[in-house]
Design an enzyme around this catalytic site. Structure first.
Site, PDB file in Angstrom:
ATOM      1  N   ARG A  35       4.139   8.645 -11.491  1.00 59.51           N
ATOM      2  CA  ARG A  35       2.713   8.367 -11.360  1.00 59.51           C
ATOM      3  C   ARG A  35       1.911   9.653 -11.494  1.00 59.51           C
ATOM      4  NH1 ARG A  35      -0.981   8.842  -7.092  1.00 59.51           N
ATOM      5  NH2 ARG A  35       0.605   9.390  -5.594  1.00 59.51           N
ATOM      6  N   ARG A  51       3.950  15.925 -11.830  1.00 58.45           N
ATOM      7  CA  ARG A  51       4.595  16.236 -10.556  1.00 58.45           C
ATOM      8  C   ARG A  51       6.103  16.387 -10.642  1.00 58.45           C
ATOM      9  NH1 ARG A  51       0.879  12.383  -6.695  1.00 58.45           N
ATOM     10  NH2 ARG A  51      -0.909  13.779  -6.822  1.00 58.45           N
ATOM     11  N   PHE A  79      -6.949  17.583 -12.390  1.00 56.87           N
ATOM     12  CA  PHE A  79      -5.801  17.122 -11.628  1.00 56.87           C
ATOM     13  C   PHE A  79      -4.598  17.100 -12.548  1.00 56.87           C
ATOM     14  CE2 PHE A  79      -4.213  14.948  -7.878  1.00 56.87           C
ATOM     15  CZ  PHE A  79      -5.102  15.409  -6.936  1.00 56.87           C
ATOM     16  N   GLU A 125       0.740   0.003  -3.650  1.00 58.27           N
ATOM     17  CA  GLU A 125       2.028   0.683  -3.778  1.00 58.27           C
ATOM     18  C   GLU A 125       3.204  -0.278  -3.673  1.00 58.27           C
ATOM     19  OE1 GLU A 125       2.123   4.364  -1.664  1.00 58.27           O
ATOM     20  OE2 GLU A 125       4.264   4.659  -2.039  1.00 58.27           O
ATOM     21  N   GLN A 146       8.517   9.255  -6.539  1.00 53.99           N
ATOM     22  CA  GLN A 146       7.880  10.525  -6.861  1.00 53.99           C
ATOM     23  C   GLN A 146       8.039  11.534  -5.724  1.00 53.99           C
ATOM     24  OE1 GLN A 146       3.381  11.038  -7.184  1.00 53.99           O
ATOM     25  NE2 GLN A 146       4.142  11.305  -9.267  1.00 53.99           N
ATOM     26  N   HIS A 167       7.100  11.078  -1.877  1.00 56.13           N
ATOM     27  CA  HIS A 167       5.683  10.789  -1.843  1.00 56.13           C
ATOM     28  C   HIS A 167       5.320   9.363  -2.217  1.00 56.13           C
ATOM     29  CE1 HIS A 167       1.506  11.723  -1.918  1.00 56.13           C
ATOM     30  NE2 HIS A 167       1.370  11.550  -3.218  1.00 56.13           N
ATOM     31  N   HIS A 227       6.436  14.868  -4.476  1.00 54.91           N
ATOM     32  CA  HIS A 227       5.242  15.684  -4.688  1.00 54.91           C
ATOM     33  C   HIS A 227       5.625  17.137  -4.475  1.00 54.91           C
ATOM     34  CE1 HIS A 227       1.265  17.360  -4.212  1.00 54.91           C
ATOM     35  NE2 HIS A 227       0.733  16.230  -4.585  1.00 54.91           N
ATOM     36  N   GLU A 273      -2.611  18.161  -4.677  1.00 53.20           N
ATOM     37  CA  GLU A 273      -2.603  18.784  -5.972  1.00 53.20           C
ATOM     38  C   GLU A 273      -3.968  19.401  -6.283  1.00 53.20           C
ATOM     39  OE1 GLU A 273      -0.360  16.233  -8.372  1.00 53.20           O
ATOM     40  OE2 GLU A 273      -1.532  16.711 -10.149  1.00 53.20           O
ATOM     41  N   LEU A 310       1.434  16.550   3.194  1.00 54.60           N
ATOM     42  CA  LEU A 310       1.015  16.828   1.831  1.00 54.60           C
ATOM     43  C   LEU A 310      -0.119  17.851   1.748  1.00 54.60           C
ATOM     44  CD1 LEU A 310       1.800  15.514  -0.931  1.00 54.60           C
ATOM     45  CD2 LEU A 310      -0.517  14.652  -0.865  1.00 54.60           C
TER      46      LEU A 310
HETATM   47  C1  LIG Z   1      -0.345  12.126   1.714  1.00 51.63           C
HETATM   48  C2  LIG Z   1      -0.684  11.278   0.531  1.00 51.63           C
HETATM   49  C3  LIG Z   1      -1.654  11.692  -0.371  1.00 51.63           C
HETATM   50  C4  LIG Z   1      -1.995  10.920  -1.456  1.00 51.63           C
HETATM   51  N1  LIG Z   1      -2.967  11.355  -2.305  1.00 51.63           N
HETATM   52  C5  LIG Z   1      -3.324  10.580  -3.347  1.00 51.63           C
HETATM   53  C6  LIG Z   1      -4.368  10.989  -4.217  1.00 51.63           C
HETATM   54  O1  LIG Z   1      -4.962  12.032  -4.046  1.00 51.63           O
HETATM   55  N2  LIG Z   1      -4.709  10.195  -5.247  1.00 51.63           N
HETATM   56  C7  LIG Z   1      -4.085   9.003  -5.458  1.00 51.63           C
HETATM   57  O2  LIG Z   1      -4.462   8.316  -6.375  1.00 51.63           O
HETATM   58  N3  LIG Z   1      -3.089   8.590  -4.639  1.00 51.63           N
HETATM   59  C8  LIG Z   1      -2.689   9.343  -3.607  1.00 51.63           C
HETATM   60  N4  LIG Z   1      -1.677   8.925  -2.773  1.00 51.63           N
HETATM   61  C9  LIG Z   1      -1.074   7.624  -2.978  1.00 51.63           C
HETATM   62  C10 LIG Z   1      -1.942   6.519  -2.438  1.00 51.63           C
HETATM   63  O3  LIG Z   1      -2.706   6.981  -1.357  1.00 51.63           O
HETATM   64  C11 LIG Z   1      -1.165   5.352  -1.923  1.00 51.63           C
HETATM   65  O4  LIG Z   1      -0.238   4.990  -2.837  1.00 51.63           O
HETATM   66  C12 LIG Z   1      -2.083   4.181  -1.687  1.00 51.63           C
HETATM   67  O5  LIG Z   1      -3.079   4.547  -0.800  1.00 51.63           O
HETATM   68  C13 LIG Z   1      -1.351   2.985  -1.166  1.00 51.63           C
HETATM   69  O6  LIG Z   1      -2.293   2.021  -0.754  1.00 51.63           O
HETATM   70  P1  LIG Z   1      -1.850   0.604  -0.284  1.00 51.63           P
HETATM   71  O7  LIG Z   1      -3.083  -0.147  -0.008  1.00 51.63           O
HETATM   72  O8  LIG Z   1      -0.917   0.027  -1.270  1.00 51.63           O
HETATM   73  O9  LIG Z   1      -0.998   0.820   1.030  1.00 51.63           O
HETATM   74  P2  LIG Z   1      -1.351   1.478   2.459  1.00 51.63           P
HETATM   75  O10 LIG Z   1      -2.655   2.143   2.481  1.00 51.63           O
HETATM   76  O11 LIG Z   1      -0.158   2.241   2.864  1.00 51.63           O
HETATM   77  O12 LIG Z   1      -1.504   0.219   3.365  1.00 51.63           O
HETATM   78  C14 LIG Z   1      -0.449  -0.566   3.780  1.00 51.63           C
HETATM   79  C15 LIG Z   1      -0.990  -1.644   4.662  1.00 51.63           C
HETATM   80  O13 LIG Z   1      -0.022  -2.629   4.836  1.00 51.63           O
HETATM   81  C16 LIG Z   1       0.118  -2.946   6.179  1.00 51.63           C
HETATM   82  N5  LIG Z   1       1.490  -3.393   6.387  1.00 51.63           N
HETATM   83  C17 LIG Z   1       2.631  -2.777   6.052  1.00 51.63           C
HETATM   84  N6  LIG Z   1       3.671  -3.507   6.407  1.00 51.63           N
HETATM   85  C18 LIG Z   1       3.186  -4.625   6.973  1.00 51.63           C
HETATM   86  C19 LIG Z   1       3.781  -5.780   7.546  1.00 51.63           C
HETATM   87  N7  LIG Z   1       5.093  -5.932   7.629  1.00 51.63           N
HETATM   88  N8  LIG Z   1       2.973  -6.722   8.058  1.00 51.63           N
HETATM   89  C20 LIG Z   1       1.628  -6.584   7.997  1.00 51.63           C
HETATM   90  N9  LIG Z   1       1.034  -5.525   7.463  1.00 51.63           N
HETATM   91  C21 LIG Z   1       1.804  -4.562   6.957  1.00 51.63           C
HETATM   92  C22 LIG Z   1      -0.238  -1.700   6.912  1.00 51.63           C
HETATM   93  O14 LIG Z   1      -0.722  -2.003   8.183  1.00 51.63           O
HETATM   94  C23 LIG Z   1      -1.340  -1.151   6.033  1.00 51.63           C
HETATM   95  O15 LIG Z   1      -2.568  -1.701   6.425  1.00 51.63           O
HETATM   96  C24 LIG Z   1      -1.326   9.705  -1.673  1.00 51.63           C
HETATM   97  C25 LIG Z   1      -0.351   9.273  -0.794  1.00 51.63           C
HETATM   98  C26 LIG Z   1      -0.011  10.058   0.305  1.00 51.63           C
HETATM   99  C27 LIG Z   1       1.075   9.602   1.214  1.00 51.63           C
END
Ligand SMILES: Cc1cc2nc3c(=O)[nH]c(=O)nc-3n(C[C@H](O)[C@H](O)[C@H](O)COP(=O)(O)OP(=O)(O)OC[C@H]3O[C@@H](n4cnc5c(N)ncnc54)[C@H](O)[C@@H]3O)c2cc1C
Ligand code: HEM
Ligand code: SF4
Ligand code: F3S
Ligand code: FES
Lengths: 257, 156, 584, 126
Positions: free
Chosen positions: C394, C286, C116, C383, C240, C353, C242, C255, C252
């Site tokens: 990242r 990236r 990666f 995030e 970032q 991204h 992508h 990668e 997306l």
């Molecule tokens: C297309 C894509 C591909 C990716 N690929 C990779 C990869 O291959 N490898 C890697 O390491 N990372 C990757 N990433 C990054 C990574 O997936 C994300 O940064 C990570 O999953 C974020 O997880 P999270 O739990 O912080 O947030 P999320 O999974 O976005 O969850 C957010 C949660 O918060 C809740 N929420 C939001 N606002 C509120 C609110 N006001 N009230 C109540 N609930 C709320 C939502 O309902 C959701 O459940 C990728 C990102 C994207 C977009």
């Protein structure tokens, strides 16, 4: 290293790259229901100019953002991986974000209505709780006995491949709500729950298969499936749902005899 | 169909409002929050298996029956008391028809049971329809069996 | 209004939220509030993989991983945190496997790993196979597996509850966490959740860009809520881009596609990355690849009639390999572009991204109210947070790792905290802010439309603060955002109802986006250097003397009610690795 | 529940609808058929009288319909069984359905003369 076919572009690539978006006029016929206004659902037509390469979800957004803000539907990822926007488009369950306008005959009005067999809460939003209840009922988690290994559990690539198909499920309910048995009687576990049970029953690491099979042996379990294949046709992840159900049935039979 | 600018949905009979919402649109019978019921027996499994096995046997029996009754020897024109009498003189045909009767009725009866389960909405309706189905099936099977065994070619 | 009482409340049910919930449910009475059904969270979109130096397929160790993370983040990474990330990565992956995650396997039956971007052996010698993956739906499998384990542990979810406010109360001169206020989508009812500990895990904020891989629902709610309550936001200028999003749509293409051997080409068919990153080529980090793509486009070597994209070429890879390793992304190309990736290259462009910045926390997940002070009972992970393990950029696969490592840590820390403390008294009339916000919007008679303002914001951000930035473009953005914020005051919603009023919530989300866009632009304006994801054409070099520090942005409200942003800075934690020039 | 549009299922769904309809149809026919056959036990004359009505052209047409139903149900039943027990069954269900329809059409053409021939002779003379 081969160079790409840059000189002779395929037609598909040319079409995909043609920047100039030519708009066409489509009619979106949406089944609306708002309990704060009326106790009946009714069909309303919306006309839009839209690029046929856009998604039905984009069309719905256009309606919501430019014409009628009260239109309500669920959506999130917009590319078919979160499972929010299963709905009935032209009579068939699909994800609005995975259905392009051009693929569904935009000449005629495009009908959009909520998925069947679940309580309609507003417009295209249905109550998903019974659906998730059925999912939870099949114990969708790895069950193991004995001590945990220090490193990972081993699994051969073949054993991993065995249940690959059913790990793709995004719990969108397109399958369950396309099943005629489920419409008649919301008691049937439904294909999605069976798919998620299958994912564990056929995982070589799992030791709870017996319990799950027993659950699906219920009178509202796998035996209610009449192999109508609507679920397989509807699954946006291309999972061979009916095949998975049949494998569970056969596992039950062979276990019994 | 109304036009595109219909932001206000036309209200129907009652005056519903955010504070007085109409009931939502429920499917006929919703799955309720519950743990899996303890109604698990192998009945449905056996029923399912029986449908397939009896189906295979019925293919031979029913299609054979049709062939004889409708196609061979001048088809339906030949059927009459004498024809029946001739056939049931042989235990082979007696057995054939008996098995066919039982399998077809049980197969069809069980099939109809699923149909009732699927469409009858209220538990009560279900119960009465199934009782009716059971009586009719049992009656037919018994009657048919009786006829085959007690058939008397010399009744005339 | 309803009042609920829980020991620990988790906001968000993505990877970070659910990983935290699994830990905290075992230790304290926990509620998870999420605006989406848990399995709809955007963690499910992640494709590529999750990094951990398991060394299952070739020699590797966590120190190399630490180094790559720090170098990838252009030395803005807090090195103590990066070390924890890389060390605990191994257990994080093994834990997921034990929870049932179906990783791809090696012939020996262990977890398979692949290359990666930015992950190297022995401090940059060559690419290393460090990313543990499950086909090209690793994020999907993580999300599903975590949800499955939440079902197993009986985690209490409040689905489709939007958290709109954070409640802090002053006890003996210290701001402590008292709970959150949420809006129930189904009924329009407002709920106050009193809690001893609150964990924010509400994900990213990509929706202020137009071309983005982020979901419609990634509107930075958590960051905005905290920010409005006076907490700082760290490093918000670092976003970032992508390199490989589907042209115009932003969807997306992982990668991993390049990890499997995919190649970027310009209109002449040239493998242009050889020029920009001679060693790592297409697998350089990236920001480097994204800039390279835009440079090609600017210099007239872009593809298509408008020359505004380049190609991701997979045509030389055997179809079986694409089917086995990249089934989802090949399907995206077929569905959304109508092309066949076996034979056609895929038009791509960089796509917004990932937010490197966010709510500042320490390595236990505790939220900081300034450079050092912890807010008792408040945690953040995923995030939404900035630990900072990602620094200025990242590395791919480090975020799925981040949500698991720091999600777990936050869950444990929060539950242990709530076990030892008492509830803080709720402030008087706790829901007043939210009620005012909701009713204000519902009753507004203004003429502005949410969608128009949002479109304007997205256009402006894409144009001015994307891959290339200058003083002038950023200033334009700042002005435009200020203007849009004025317009936002007159925004109104058409749906006046209570049930499933998504119209109303989109308006609230837009408010959050506007706030965060402003913070981002102001932070970017002040950072007069180029580092990682933040590239200033007018200051193309990294400036370690003046800018080796984290940006901390605070919301200030003047006596007359005027809002402004105050910037402060925080030193970077450096342990072992001295900043060097970043070459790939 | 207010209906909405008809679900536009594909081959699988329609073949199931047909299977169910034919199954129920056959069941009711069988019920009547056992009753009339029971007449042989009561009185041969009555039996022959009933059977004579079967020889009327209009009943022949019904009979043809019955054969159609049974044949479809039987052939599709075999398809369903193949879907159940053959691991590749679900994959080839559509092909199997087309085979079923093909065989069904052939058999129904074959049955025209034996089943309807008599009726034609009655109607149009021979
Ligand atoms: C297309 C894509 C591909 C990716 N690929 C990779 C990869 O291959 N490898 C890697 O390491 N990372 C990757 N990433 C990054 C990574 O997936 C994300 O940064 C990570 O999953 C974020 O997880 P999270 O739990 O912080 O947030 P999320 O999974 O976005 O969850 C957010 C949660 O918060 C809740 N929420 C939001 N606002 C509120 C609110 N006001 N009230 C109540 N609930 C709320 C939502 O309902 C959701 O459940 C990728 C990102 C994207 C977009
Ligand atoms: C001739 C050979 C026959 C075969 C191969 C056959 C096969 C089958 C099979 C496999 C099923 C199960 C379908 C499912 O579970 O989806 C079935 C259902 C059924 N069969 Fe038959 N059958 C035959 C004859 C009959 C006869 C003679 C009757 C009537 C008495 C009958 C009535 C039914 C009914 C009512 C159903 C239930 C339909 C449903 O649930 O949708 N079948 N048949
Ligand atoms: S099996 Fe397919 S259709 Fe059914 S819920 Fe899963 S993804 Fe959706
Ligand atoms: S639609 Fe229903 S009947 Fe079976 S094959 Fe699928 S579950
Ligand atoms: S919006 Fe996520 S599946 Fe359609």
């Amino acid at each position: 290293m081969s160079t790409p076919t840059l000189e002779k572009h395929s037609d598909a690539l040319d079409a995909a790259e043609s920047g100039a978006s030519h708009l066409i006029t489509v009619t979106l016929r949406i089944r609306r229901f708002n309990s704060e206004v009326s106790d009946e659902a009714n069909w309303i037509d919306y006309q839009l100019d839209i690029d046929p390469k856009e998604r039905v979800l984009d069309a719905l957004h256009k309606v919501k953002w430019e014409i009628d803000g009260t239109l309500t539907f669920r959506r999130s990822c917009a590319h078919g991986i979160c499972g929010s926007d299963a709905m009935r488009i032209n009579g068939r369950n699909r994800l609005a974000c995975k259905t392009l306008i051009k693929d569904i005959n935009p000449e005629k009005p495009i009908t959009v209505e909520p998925i069947k067999g679940l309580t309609v809460l507003k417009d295209l939003v249905v109550d998903m709780d019974p659906f998730f209840q059925a999912y939870r009922d099949v114990m969708p988690f790895l069950i193991t006995k004995g001590n945990e290994p220090t490193r990972e559990r081993l699994q051969s690539p073949e054993d991993r491949e065995r249940f690959d198909d059913t790990t793709k499920c995004i719990l969108c309910a397109a399958c369950t709500s396309s099943c005629p048995v489920f419409w008649n009687d919301g008691q049937y576990f439904g294909p999605a729950a069976i798919v998620n049970a299958h994912r564990f029953i056929f995982d070589s690491r799992d030791e709870g298969g017996e319990q799950r099979l027993e659950i699906l042996n219920d009178k509202d379990g796998v035996w209610r499936c009449r192999t109508t294949f609507n679920c397989t046709d509807a699954c946006p992840r291309g999972i061979e749902v009916t095949k998975a159900i049949q494998e569970v049935k056969r596992a039950l039979i062979t276990r019994r005899f | 169909m109304s036009s595109t600018d219909s932001v206000e949905l036309s209200a129907s009979s009652a005056a519903f409002s955010p504070d007085n919402p109409a009931p939502v649109i429920e499917p006929p019978r919703a799955r309720t929050k519950r743990t899996p019921r303890v109604t698990r027996t192998n009945f449905e499994l056996y029923g399912w298996l029986f449908m397939r096995l009896s189906g295979i046997v019925l293919v031979v029996l029913v299609l054979g029956h049709l062939l004889i009754q409708l196609v061979l020897d001048g088809g339906v024109t030949k059927v009459g008391f004498a024809f029946v009498a001739g056939r049931w003189a042989s235990p082979f045909w007696q057995g054939w028809d008996l098995i066919m009767l039982w399998l077809a009725m049980l197969h069809g009866g069980n099939g109809l049971r699923t149909v009732i389960n699927d469409y009858a909405e209220r538990a009560n309706t279900r119960f009465w329809l199934k009782t009716l189905l059971f009586t009719a099936t049992a009656f037919t099977i018994l009657l048919g069996t009786l006829v085959i065994f007690t058939f008397d070619p010399n009744i005339r | 209004m309803q009042i609920h009482k829980y020991d620990t409340v988790i906001v968000g049910a993505g990877g970070a939220g659910m990983r935290a919930a699994i830990e905290s449910t075992k230790r304290s009475r926990t509620a998870v509030l999420t605006k989406l059904y848990p399995t709809r969270s955007h963690t499910g979109a992640a494709q590529g993989g999750m990094a951990a130096a398991l060394a299952n397929v070739e020699e590797d160790n966590w120190e190399w991983h630490t180094f790559d993370t720090i170098k990838g983040g252009d030395y803005l990474v807090d090195q103590d945190a990066a070390e924890i990330l890389a060390k605990e990565a191994i257990d994080a992956v093994l834990d997921l496997e034990k929870m049932g995650l179906p990783f791809n396997r090696t012939p020996q039956g262990t977890i398979d790993q692949r290359r990666f971007g930015g992950h190297t052996r022995n401090h940059g010698e060559a690419a290393v196979r460090r990313s543990c993956y499950a086909s090209d739906r690793t994020g999907h499998m993580i999300l599903q597996t975590l949800y499955q384990n939440c079902v197993k542990e009986g985690v209490e979810f409040f689905n489709e509850f939007y958290v709109l406010d954070l409640l802090l109360a002053e006890v003996d001169g210290v701001q402590k966490t008292a709970g959150v206020v949420a809006y129930e989508l189904a009924t329009g009812e407002i709920h106050v959740f009193q809690a001893k500990a609150v964990i924010f895990a509400s994900g990213g904020t990509g929706k202020f860009f137009k071309v983005t891989s982020n979901a419609h629902t990634l509107t930075g709610d958590g960051q905005a809520v905290a920010y409005r309550r006076g907490l700082p936001l760290e490093d918000m200028e670092f976003f970032q881009f992508h390199p490989t999003g589907i042209w115009r749509m932003g969807i997306l293409l992982t990668e991993g596609a390049r990890g499997e051997g995919g190649i970027l080409r310009n209109k002449d068919g040239e493998r242009f990355m050889e020029k920009y990153a001679p060693v790592m080529k297409d697998l350089a980090s990236r920001d480097v690849v994204s800039r390279a793509i835009y440079t090609e486009i600017r210099e007239g070597r872009g593809c298509g009639p408008e020359g505004d994209h380049v190609y991701l070429d997979l045509t030389h890879l055997p179809p079986e390999q694409l089917d086995a390793k990249l089934p989802d992304i090949t399907e995206f190309a077929r569905t959304y572009l109508g092309i066949e990736p076996y034979t056609d290259p895929i038009p791509i462009q960089p796509t917004a991204h990932y937010a490197m910045g966010g709510i500042p926390t320490n390595v236990e997940g505790e939220v900081l109210s300034d450079n050092t002070t912890v807010v008792p009972g408040l945690y953040a992970a995923g995030e939404v947070a900035c630990v900072s393990v990602h620094g200025a950029n990242r590395l791919g696969t480090n975020s799925l790792l981040d949500i698991n490592v720091f999600g777990r840590r936050a869950g444990i820390a929060a539950a242990e905290y709530s076990a030892t403390t008492d509830y803080v008294q709720l402030p008087e009339d706790p829901a007043s802010v939210v009620v005012a916000q909701v009713e204000g919007l519902r009753n507004s008679t203004g003429k502005e439309r949410v969608s128009e303002i949002r479109n304007a914001l997205q256009e402006c951000m894409d144009k001015n603060v994307m891959v290339f930035r200058t003083e002038q473009t950023i200033k334009e953005a700042v002005e435009e955002i200020a203007h849009l914020r004025e317009r936002y005051k007159n925004v109104s919603v058409q749906d006046k109802g209570k049930r499933f009023n998504t119209d109303l919530l989109e308006a609230i989300e837009l408010g959050n986006l506007l706030d965060l866009a402003e913070v981002m632009a102001i932070s970017a304006l002040a950072r007069k250097e180029s580092r990682g994801g933040h590239y200033r054409e007018d200051y193309p070099n990294r400036d370690d003397i003046n800018f080796m520090r984290h940006t901390m942005a605070y919301r200030e409200v003047g006596a007359d009610g005027t809002e402004s942003i105050r910037l402060d800075y925080k030193p970077v934690v450096q342990t072992r690795y001295q900043p060097m020039e970043r070459k790939y | 529940m207010p209906a909405g549009t008809l679900y536009r299922g594909r081959e699988g769904m329609w073949s199931w609808v047909a299977h169910r309809v034919t199954g129920v149809l056959i069941f009711f026919f069988l019920f009547v058929h056992v009753l009339d056959t029971a007449l042989v036990r009561v009185s041969p004359e009555d039996y022959d009288k009933v059977v004579a009505t079967y020889k009327q052209p209009i009943v022949s047409l019904l009979e043809y319909g019955l054969v159609a139903a049974i044949l479809f149900h039987a052939l599709n039943g075999l398809r369903v069984i193949a879907v159940d027990f053959w691991s590749k069954g679900p994959k080839y269900q559509k092909q199997m359905l087309w085979t079923v329809m093909g065989v069904w059409i052939v058999l129904m053409l074959g049955a025209i003369y034996p089943v309807l021939g008599h009726a034609a002779r009655v109607l149009f003379g021979s």
